[in-house]
Motif scaffolding. Structure first.
Motif, PDB file in Angstrom:
ATOM      1  N   ILE A 122      42.483  36.225  33.243  1.00  0.00           N
ATOM      2  CA  ILE A 122      42.066  37.934  33.970  1.00  0.00           C
ATOM      3  C   ILE A 122      42.937  38.466  35.139  1.00  0.00           C
ATOM      4  N   LEU A 123      43.817  39.618  34.691  1.00  0.00           N
ATOM      5  CA  LEU A 123      44.185  40.461  36.618  1.00  0.00           C
ATOM      6  C   LEU A 123      43.759  41.507  35.976  1.00  0.00           C
ATOM      7  N   THR A 124      43.213  42.047  37.290  1.00  0.00           N
ATOM      8  CA  THR A 124      42.118  43.469  37.196  1.00  0.00           C
ATOM      9  C   THR A 124      43.244  44.351  38.415  1.00  0.00           C
ATOM     10  N   LYS A 125      43.135  45.494  38.325  1.00  0.00           N
ATOM     11  CA  LYS A 125      43.647  46.887  38.896  1.00  0.00           C
ATOM     12  C   LYS A 125      43.841  46.450  40.836  1.00  0.00           C
ATOM     13  N   ILE A 160      46.420  43.902  40.711  1.00  0.00           N
ATOM     14  CA  ILE A 160      47.786  44.358  40.489  1.00  0.00           C
ATOM     15  C   ILE A 160      48.363  44.678  41.880  1.00  0.00           C
ATOM     16  N   GLU A 161      46.860  45.762  42.419  1.00  0.00           N
ATOM     17  CA  GLU A 161      47.957  47.059  42.810  1.00  0.00           C
ATOM     18  C   GLU A 161      47.978  45.986  44.345  1.00  0.00           C
ATOM     19  N   MET A 194      49.030  42.618  44.641  1.00  0.00           N
ATOM     20  CA  MET A 194      50.737  41.637  44.191  1.00  0.00           C
ATOM     21  C   MET A 194      51.481  42.615  45.359  1.00  0.00           C
TER      22      MET A 194
END
Lengths: 217, 217
Positions: free
Chosen positions: B4-7, B10-11, B13
Motif C-alpha cells: 500500500i502506497l499513500t499519497k 508517492i510524493e 518518490m
C-alpha cells in the motif's frame, strides 16, 4: 485496401454500428472498475473504459462520465456525495463479471455481489475497493470539468492510496501488465490480454530507440 | 502480498519513479501518433498515450495535453493555428519509431522522416496522416478545456475522416485490434501487443455475460 469514412458516413450509420465504430477508434483502452458508495452505505460498481492519466505531480487520474444512464448516474451521485471513489484494474480472469457491471441494475442492487466481486475497505476511506483486483487506487474527488460539446464531464480525482500486488512493482516504478494479466478493451465489449513487446529508454534526438529488454519486437 | 502506497509515499518518490508509477496506474493505454502542421507547412508528429473516447454522436475524441515541453507545444500551436489534427493508431511493428517521436526534436526537424514514417494527405485537409498506420483519423479542433488542477488541457476534436485498412472493419462497426496488431502502452515506455480473449453482448441485468466468440477466456 483502405476504406475512407467521412463525418457524414458516420452520422448516417445505425446507432449500434456507430457506437461500436467510434468507441473503437482510440485503440486498445484500459478496463477499470470504479467503486463508489452512497451516504446510506450502498456500494456501486461500474466498468469504465475512459480512465486517463492526468498528471503525476500531483498524482491525478480522470475519466469521462456520461450523464445519461443509471449506471453512470449512481457513480456520479456517489462521488459528489462522499467525495471519494476507487479505480480497480480489471484482470483478464474477471472480464465477464467486469463487463456485467455495465448492465443497468436497479439502485438497490449490489453490483459487487451480482458481478462476482468482493468489497474491500481501507480505514477512514469510505469508497469500496474490488478485492479481486491486483491494482486498486483510492481517489479523492478533485474537480469536474463539463464538456459542453456533448454534455459529458471529465471527472478528476487525486490519488490518495495505491494498493497493489507487490509482484507488479519494479524498483523504478514501472508496473508489469503482462505478468499481471491486465485486460484491455476495444469498442464496448471486446476484451484483450496484453503481451510485452518492448521497453524503450526515454527518447533523445539522435538516438533511435533500442529495446531495454531481450524480447524481439 | 499487497503493498500500500499513500499519497505521501508517492510524493516522496524520486521524479522518474513517480512518473513511471503514476503513468502505469490507468492500466494498458492506447498508443497513438498525433500529426499536425504549422502555417508554413512544417509537419509535426508526436506520440500520445492519453487519447480518450468522448462521444459517438457527435463523434468526438480527446487527449490530454501537457503545456511543458517542445513536443507538446508544437502539437498545440499547430492545432490552434490550423484547426485540424490527425490521430494515427500505432501498430506493434512501428513502436520503436513511434516511441522515438517523444524525443524533444527542434522545431525544424520533420519527425515523420526522422522516426521512419511517411506523410499522407487528404484533399482539403491540411494535417498530415501517418501512411504506415492502419487506422487514421482526421479531426477538426472542437474545444480546449483547461484543467486547473495541474495546468494541462483536454483537447477535443470532431471526427471528420476515418481511413482504415478494410480488413479491420466488421459490419457491426467493431474493429479487430488483434488482427490489426495495435499496440498498447503502460507507463511511458513499455509497449504491448493485444490478444483477443472475449467478445460479450451488451449486458442486461439477470444475464451474466457469455462470450459471443469461441475463444476460451
Amino acid at each position: 485496401m483502405f476504406m475512407i469514412l467521412t463525418k457524414n458516413d458516420i452520422e448516417a450509420m445505425g446507432r449500434i454500428e456507430r457506437l461500436n465504430l467510434v468507441n473503437s477508434l482510440t485503440g486498445p483502452k484500459p478496463a477499470n472498475l470504479i467503486g463508489t458508495i452512497d451516504r446510506e452505505g450502498n456500494p456501486n460498481l461500474a466498468i469504465f473504459n475512459s480512465v486517463v492519466h492526468i498528471g503525476s505531480h500531483p498524482a491525478l487520474m480522470g475519466f469521462i462520465l456520461r450523464p445519461a444512464g443509471d449506471v453512470r448516474r449512481h457513480t456520479h451521485e456517489n462521488i459528489r456525495a462522499t467525495g471519494v471513489f476507487t479505480i480497480n484494474s480489471v484482470g483478464v480472469e474477471v472480464i465477464a463479471g467486469a463487463h456485467y457491471s455495465s448492465a443497468k441494475f436497479d439502485a438497490e442492487v449490489n453490483e459487487f455481489t451480482e458481478c462476482g466481486f468482493t468489497e474491500e475497505y481501507l480505514p477512514d476511506f469510505p469508497a469500496p475497493f474490488v478485492a479481486e483486483s491486483r491494482l486498486k487506487i483510492g481517489l479523492a474527488f478533485d474537480s469536474e470539468l463539463p464538456i459542453p460539446s456533448n454534455g459529458t464531464s471529465l471527472i478528476i480525482g487525486r490519488i490518495e492510496h495505491v494498493m497493489m500486488d507487490d509482484s507488479l512493482f519494479a524498483p523504478d516504478g514501472k508496473l508489469d501488465f503482462e505478468s499481471y494479466d491486465a485486460a484491455a478493451v476495444s469498442g464496448l465489449n471486446t476484451y484483450y490480454s496484453v503481451t510485452k513487446k518492448a521497453v524503450f529508454p526515454f527518447a533523445h534526438p539522435g538516438k533511435f530507440p533500442e529495446t531495454l529488454n531481450e524480447k524481439k519486437v
